[in-house]
Design a protein around this motif. Structure first.
Motif, PDB file in Angstrom:
ATOM      1  N   LEU A 181       0.823  -1.201   0.000  1.00 54.83           N
ATOM      2  CA  LEU A 181       0.000   0.000   0.000  1.00 54.83           C
ATOM      3  C   LEU A 181       0.860   1.254   0.000  1.00 54.83           C
ATOM      4  N   ILE A 182       0.334   2.266  -0.713  1.00 54.92           N
ATOM      5  CA  ILE A 182       0.900   3.619  -0.610  1.00 54.92           C
ATOM      6  C   ILE A 182      -0.264   4.495  -0.183  1.00 54.92           C
ATOM      7  N   GLY A 183      -0.146   5.142   0.959  1.00 52.42           N
ATOM      8  CA  GLY A 183      -1.230   5.993   1.451  1.00 52.42           C
ATOM      9  C   GLY A 183      -2.556   5.261   1.521  1.00 52.42           C
ATOM     10  N   GLY A 184      -2.538   3.993   1.863  1.00 52.02           N
ATOM     11  CA  GLY A 184      -3.773   3.219   2.003  1.00 52.02           C
ATOM     12  C   GLY A 184      -4.282   2.625   0.703  1.00 52.02           C
ATOM     13  N   LYS A 185      -3.635   2.951  -0.433  1.00 52.38           N
ATOM     14  CA  LYS A 185      -4.112   2.413  -1.712  1.00 52.38           C
ATOM     15  C   LYS A 185      -3.177   1.306  -2.200  1.00 52.38           C
ATOM     16  N   LYS A 186      -3.792   0.329  -2.862  1.00 50.08           N
ATOM     17  CA  LYS A 186      -3.032  -0.857  -3.267  1.00 50.08           C
ATOM     18  C   LYS A 186      -2.216  -0.596  -4.536  1.00 50.08           C
ATOM     19  N   ILE A 187      -0.960  -0.997  -4.484  1.00 45.80           N
ATOM     20  CA  ILE A 187      -0.039  -0.737  -5.590  1.00 45.80           C
ATOM     21  C   ILE A 187       0.346  -2.039  -6.309  1.00 45.80           C
ATOM     22  N   SER A 188       0.140  -3.172  -5.612  1.00 42.39           N
ATOM     23  CA  SER A 188       0.549  -4.451  -6.206  1.00 42.39           C
ATOM     24  C   SER A 188      -0.219  -5.584  -5.541  1.00 42.39           C
ATOM     25  N   LEU A 214       0.326   2.698 -14.720  1.00 39.38           N
ATOM     26  CA  LEU A 214      -1.109   2.868 -14.984  1.00 39.38           C
ATOM     27  C   LEU A 214      -1.522   4.289 -14.650  1.00 39.38           C
ATOM     28  N   GLU A 215      -2.468   4.802 -15.454  1.00 41.75           N
ATOM     29  CA  GLU A 215      -3.052   6.105 -15.137  1.00 41.75           C
ATOM     30  C   GLU A 215      -4.410   5.872 -14.509  1.00 41.75           C
ATOM     31  N   ARG A 216      -4.945   6.907 -13.916  1.00 42.64           N
ATOM     32  CA  ARG A 216      -6.237   6.788 -13.233  1.00 42.64           C
ATOM     33  C   ARG A 216      -7.298   6.192 -14.148  1.00 42.64           C
ATOM     34  N   THR A 217      -7.255   6.616 -15.430  1.00 44.73           N
ATOM     35  CA  THR A 217      -8.274   6.150 -16.372  1.00 44.73           C
ATOM     36  C   THR A 217      -8.125   4.669 -16.727  1.00 44.73           C
ATOM     37  N   ASP A 218      -7.014   4.062 -16.343  1.00 50.17           N
ATOM     38  CA  ASP A 218      -6.851   2.629 -16.607  1.00 50.17           C
ATOM     39  C   ASP A 218      -7.669   1.783 -15.634  1.00 50.17           C
ATOM     40  N   TYR A 219      -8.096   2.408 -14.525  1.00 49.80           N
ATOM     41  CA  TYR A 219      -8.854   1.647 -13.524  1.00 49.80           C
ATOM     42  C   TYR A 219     -10.348   1.891 -13.683  1.00 49.80           C
ATOM     43  N   PRO A 220     -11.165   0.878 -13.405  1.00 47.55           N
ATOM     44  CA  PRO A 220     -12.610   1.138 -13.369  1.00 47.55           C
ATOM     45  C   PRO A 220     -12.911   2.051 -12.176  1.00 47.55           C
ATOM     46  N   PRO A 221     -13.971   2.883 -12.273  1.00 44.13           N
ATOM     47  CA  PRO A 221     -14.253   3.869 -11.223  1.00 44.13           C
ATOM     48  C   PRO A 221     -14.294   3.276  -9.812  1.00 44.13           C
ATOM     49  N   GLU A 222     -14.788   2.041  -9.695  1.00 44.40           N
ATOM     50  CA  GLU A 222     -14.920   1.468  -8.339  1.00 44.40           C
ATOM     51  C   GLU A 222     -13.559   1.214  -7.675  1.00 44.40           C
ATOM     52  N   LEU A 223     -12.471   1.280  -8.471  1.00 46.97           N
ATOM     53  CA  LEU A 223     -11.142   1.056  -7.869  1.00 46.97           C
ATOM     54  C   LEU A 223     -10.394   2.361  -7.597  1.00 46.97           C
ATOM     55  N   HIS A 224     -10.987   3.505  -8.040  1.00 51.20           N
ATOM     56  CA  HIS A 224     -10.247   4.775  -7.926  1.00 51.20           C
ATOM     57  C   HIS A 224      -9.809   5.101  -6.506  1.00 51.20           C
ATOM     58  N   ASP A 225     -10.630   4.725  -5.525  1.00 54.15           N
ATOM     59  CA  ASP A 225     -10.282   5.070  -4.136  1.00 54.15           C
ATOM     60  C   ASP A 225      -9.389   4.029  -3.465  1.00 54.15           C
ATOM     61  N   VAL A 226      -9.244   2.879  -4.098  1.00 55.30           N
ATOM     62  CA  VAL A 226      -8.512   1.807  -3.404  1.00 55.30           C
ATOM     63  C   VAL A 226      -7.248   1.348  -4.121  1.00 55.30           C
ATOM     64  N   THR A 321     -10.241  -5.631   7.076  1.00 53.65           N
ATOM     65  CA  THR A 321     -10.617  -4.219   6.911  1.00 53.65           C
ATOM     66  C   THR A 321     -10.325  -3.496   8.226  1.00 53.65           C
ATOM     67  N   PHE A 322     -10.370  -2.156   8.143  1.00 55.64           N
ATOM     68  CA  PHE A 322     -10.047  -1.361   9.329  1.00 55.64           C
ATOM     69  C   PHE A 322     -11.242  -0.499   9.703  1.00 55.64           C
ATOM     70  N   PRO A 323     -11.925  -0.822  10.793  1.00 58.82           N
ATOM     71  CA  PRO A 323     -13.107  -0.055  11.179  1.00 58.82           C
ATOM     72  C   PRO A 323     -12.787   1.418  11.373  1.00 58.82           C
ATOM     73  N   ASP A 324     -11.549   1.761  11.759  1.00 54.63           N
ATOM     74  CA  ASP A 324     -11.196   3.161  11.986  1.00 54.63           C
ATOM     75  C   ASP A 324     -10.840   3.899  10.697  1.00 54.63           C
ATOM     76  N   GLY A 325     -11.116   3.280   9.551  1.00 50.96           N
ATOM     77  CA  GLY A 325     -10.755   3.925   8.275  1.00 50.96           C
ATOM     78  C   GLY A 325      -9.697   3.101   7.608  1.00 50.96           C
ATOM     79  N   GLU A 326      -9.854   2.936   6.289  1.00 53.75           N
ATOM     80  CA  GLU A 326      -8.953   2.061   5.540  1.00 53.75           C
ATOM     81  C   GLU A 326      -7.563   2.679   5.378  1.00 53.75           C
ATOM     82  N   ARG A 327      -7.470   4.014   5.403  1.00 59.79           N
ATOM     83  CA  ARG A 327      -6.180   4.659   5.156  1.00 59.79           C
ATOM     84  C   ARG A 327      -5.206   4.425   6.309  1.00 59.79           C
ATOM     85  N   GLN A 328      -3.953   4.127   5.935  1.00 67.06           N
ATOM     86  CA  GLN A 328      -2.949   4.039   6.995  1.00 67.06           C
ATOM     87  C   GLN A 328      -2.073   5.268   6.926  1.00 67.06           C
TER      88      GLN A 328
END
Ligand code: BTN
Length: 328
Positions: A181-188, A214-226, A321-328
């Motif tokens: 993860l980088i900033g809570g988002k999956k990189i690999s 990959l650019e943002r547009t390479d991901y489907p919208p549902e993955l943009h936040d993760v 999952t993290f009940p206190d928020g997914e971001r680390q």
């Protein structure tokens, strides 16, 4: 065929727009057919700017990985015995598995430019656009009991984390068991698939997916936040063969250490890189939902979770999952 001609025509006008009408006249196909071909080229890794008024402009061509470059970057390593570098495949896992069934030795590496049905953990699909990531599978024959196979998942996560830190200056951490993860988002992602006979491990296919350019547009919208990529996070395009070579170097080193000294050193390294220890978590597994705080790994590679009663529960496989928020 049409595809190649479109690229030729765009290349004849470097940095300039070529109108859809001109392309359609030249290829003798409709403008809708041109648009479809452009979409196909984009899925192959060509970056093409489209303007309703001006037409199409070639921004960049896919950077192909080549065997000579890869081999030169792997100089001095000995784990990889052969490399299959492929264009488009369903999943590198399938190709590597077939090779392993045919007797391919440990260290057989399958790399593809594009996967049509890349797969992830828990039956998910894996976004693998052409020319933008590292999509590879490594055949391993570790000679360990089947129940220790999860230890290699953790080892692969440590190797990949160290490798990505060595090719970027990014802050990268491991979410149990093996997401980076980088900033809570999956990189690999890492997917180890084991094949056993009578409880005896025959081979493991270690699948590694790194979202490099990959650019943002390479991901489907549902993955943009993760989900994110090294390019999105660093603003820089990274040579994919550097990522492959850095991973193989780290993996080779840690795999040798594991075979000499067992899981202990890997466990220590994993715990130091983890961004998910000592934070309240919820773990979903077929056995039910467990709430508690992960405190470390045990010697088998299970995650140790302290539950509300204060008991330490080992968990081998679950979705976290993290009940206190997914971001680390
Ligand atoms: C995950 O769910 O996090 C694991 C993703 C693993 C993706 C890689 S890409 C190369 C190899 N081929 C696949 O189909 N999957 C793995």
């Amino acid at each position: 065929m049409n595809n190649n001609r479109i690229i030729e025509l765009l290349e004849e006008q470097p940095q300039q727009y070529v109108s859809g009408e001109a392309l359609s006249r030249e290829l003798n196909i409709s403008r809708t057919a041109i648009w479809k071909q452009i979409k196909k080229l984009e899925s192959q890794g060509f970056q093409i700017e489209a303007s309703r008024r001006l037409g199409y402009r070639l921004v960049s061509k896919p950077q192909k990985m080549t065997l000579p470059v890869l081999l030169s970057k792997l100089e001095g390593t000995s784990l990889v015995r052969s490399i299959k570098l492929l264009d488009s495949v369903d999943s590198t896992q399938n190709i590597a598995q077939r090779l392993a069934e045919e007797g391919a030795p440990e260290g057989t590496l399958v790399i593809a430019d594009h996967q049509t049905t890349g797969r992830g953990r828990l039956g998910r699909s894996w976004v693998s656009p052409a020319g933008k990531g590292v999509w590879m599978s490594l055949v391993l024959r570790p000679g360990i009991p089947l129940q220790f196979a999860p230890q290699l998942t953790l080892l692969a996560a440590v190797a990949l984390c160290r490798a990505l830190k060595s090719v970027t200056a990014l802050e990268i951490g491991i979410k149990w068991p093996n997401d980076l993860l980088i900033g809570g988002k999956k990189i690999s992602g890492i997917l180890l698939e084991s094949t056993a006979e009578d409880e005896r491990l025959r081979y493991i296919i270690a699948g590694i997916g790194v979202s490099v350019n990959l650019e943002r547009t390479d991901y489907p919208p549902e993955l943009h936040d993760v989900a994110t990529s090294l390019l999105i996070e660093s603003g820089q395009k990274i040579d994919r063969s550097d990522v492959v070579a850095a991973f193989i170097r780290q993996f080779e080193h840690l795999y040798a250490l594991y075979q000499q000294e067992g899981f202990g050193p890997i466990r220590t390294l994993w715990e130091a890189l983890s961004v998910t220890l000592h934070k309240p978590a919820r773990l979903y597994s077929p056995a039910g939902v467990l709430e508690g705080t992960p405190v470390g790994l045990d010697e088998r590679g299970a995650l140790l979770v302290r539950n509300s009663a204060g008991d330490i529960v080992p968990v081998f496989s679950a979705e976290m999952t993290f009940p206190d928020g997914e971001r680390q």
